[in-house]
Design a protein around this motif. Structure first.
Motif, short mmCIF file in Angstrom:
data_model
loop_
_atom_site.label_atom_id
_atom_site.label_comp_id
_atom_site.label_asym_id
_atom_site.label_seq_id
_atom_site.Cartn_x
_atom_site.Cartn_y
_atom_site.Cartn_z
N SER A 65 0.77 -1.36 -0.12
CA SER A 65 0.02 0.08 -0.27
C SER A 65 0.98 1.43 -0.33
CB SER A 65 -0.91 -0.05 1.77
OG SER A 65 -1.52 1.35 1.06
N ASP A 91 -0.26 -1.71 -7.94
CA ASP A 91 -0.63 -0.79 -9.41
C ASP A 91 -2.07 -2.18 -9.39
OD1 ASP A 91 -1.22 0.90 -10.95
OD2 ASP A 91 -0.04 0.98 -12.72
N SER A 139 -17.62 15.29 -4.56
CA SER A 139 -17.26 15.22 -3.15
C SER A 139 -18.83 15.62 -2.35
CB SER A 139 -16.43 16.14 -2.60
OG SER A 139 -16.42 16.21 -1.03
N SER A 151 -15.13 10.56 0.83
CA SER A 151 -15.21 12.17 0.38
C SER A 151 -14.59 12.50 2.18
CB SER A 151 -16.01 12.73 -0.09
OG SER A 151 -15.94 13.78 0.00
N ILE A 181 -9.63 14.50 -0.35
CA ILE A 181 -9.57 13.98 -2.49
C ILE A 181 -9.40 12.76 -2.39
CG2 ILE A 181 -7.84 14.73 -3.58
CD1 ILE A 181 -7.20 17.57 -3.50
N ASP A 182 -8.48 12.32 -1.78
CA ASP A 182 -7.86 10.83 -1.77
C ASP A 182 -8.63 9.81 -0.90
OD1 ASP A 182 -6.47 11.54 -0.03
OD2 ASP A 182 -4.13 10.45 0.31
N LYS A 183 -10.39 10.28 -0.35
CA LYS A 183 -10.58 9.02 0.57
C LYS A 183 -12.18 8.80 0.54
CE LYS A 183 -7.38 11.41 3.90
NZ LYS A 183 -7.41 12.28 3.07
N LYS A 241 -13.06 7.43 -4.55
CA LYS A 241 -12.56 8.53 -3.50
C LYS A 241 -13.29 9.59 -4.68
CE LYS A 241 -8.45 6.10 -2.73
NZ LYS A 241 -6.97 5.80 -2.97
N SER A 301 -0.63 3.96 0.96
CA SER A 301 -1.74 4.75 1.81
C SER A 301 -0.74 5.41 3.25
CB SER A 301 -2.99 4.02 2.31
OG SER A 301 -2.65 4.61 3.75
N GLU A 317 -8.19 17.61 2.83
CA GLU A 317 -8.38 16.53 3.17
C GLU A 317 -8.85 15.11 2.46
OE1 GLU A 317 -8.62 15.50 7.48
OE2 GLU A 317 -10.37 15.36 7.16
N ASP A 370 -7.96 -3.19 1.73
CA ASP A 370 -9.09 -2.21 0.90
C ASP A 370 -9.98 -1.69 1.59
OD1 ASP A 370 -9.16 -0.69 -1.61
OD2 ASP A 370 -10.98 -2.29 -1.91
N ASP A 409 -13.80 12.25 -7.54
CA ASP A 409 -12.98 13.65 -8.49
C ASP A 409 -12.67 14.95 -8.29
OD1 ASP A 409 -11.98 11.14 -9.92
OD2 ASP A 409 -13.42 10.98 -10.70
#
Length: 198
Positions: free
Chosen positions: A6, A28, A89, A151, A146-148, A82, A8, A144, A70, A84
């Motif tokens: 990961s 990936d 969001s 959201s 954006i990559d969660k 997540k 993360s 914060e 995951d 875009d």
């Protein structure tokens, strides 16, 4: 050798609470849900594919233990990935506002030769308070969400939306620590010994 499959930083930090030394190798893979795939099946499959993709890259003589995970936010049977952009969001957080949803986090631990593979899926129920559109926009500006998944980040400012939670906090953050410790023990990794060796 232990490998975390990961990129993360949250999973790295969580695993580091009881594993003193491990390598990080981001996996990936295509994380697109399959047609008619149930959320629980989806998160389990993605973690397994992450672990297997790392095993595939290792030397045949490698003696590594691979950990993959995951996390998906699920409401009304829909998997929220997540976002875009701000509009996505907004859609997600409006869906979650003033309601409860499930956070499903999968765990896959295997040896690098894939002779032993174990998986778990941990479901945590999270209830949100009402969230205004102004709050959503201000929250988006923090970067914060954006990559969660879903959201929001329960370990960050997003915690202010959480009215109640039933289940595993660490699983919502990204790695179920109880299950990880239990499974690592089955692979012969003693977490207390790991910490004492530092």
């Amino acid at each position: 050798m232990i490998i975390l499959a990961s990129a993360s930083p949250r999973r790295k930090e969580l695993l580091g609470t009881f594993v003193g030394s491990f390598d990080v190798m981001p996996a990936d893979i295509d994380e697109t849900p399959l047609a008619l795939e149930l959320p629980k099946e989806y998160v389990a499959r993605v973690a397994k594919e992450k672990a297997f993709s790392i095993a595939d890259k290792l030397n045949i003589d490698s003696n590594a233990i691979i950990i993959a995970s995951d996390t998906s936010v699920v409401i009304d049977g829909e998997i929220l990935g997540k976002p875009d952009d701000l509009d996505e969001s907004k859609r997600m957080l409006r869906l979650l506002a003033n309601r409860s949803h499930d956070v499903m986090t999968s765990l896959c631990i295997c040896d690098s030769r894939l002779q032993r593979v174990v998986t778990d899926v941990v479901t945590t129920n999270v209830e949100f308070r009402n969230i205004s559109d102004v709050e959503i926009e201000l929250y988006w500006r923090t970067g914060e969400p954006i990559d969660k998944a879903g959201s929001y980040a329960i370990q960050g400012i997003g915690a202010s939306f959480v009215k109640s939670m039933s289940g595993s906090y660490s699983a919502v953050v990204g790695l179920p620590l109880f299950e990880t410790a239990k499974r690592l023990n089955e692979f012969g990794v003693q977490i207390f010994q790991e910490n004492n060796d530092e």
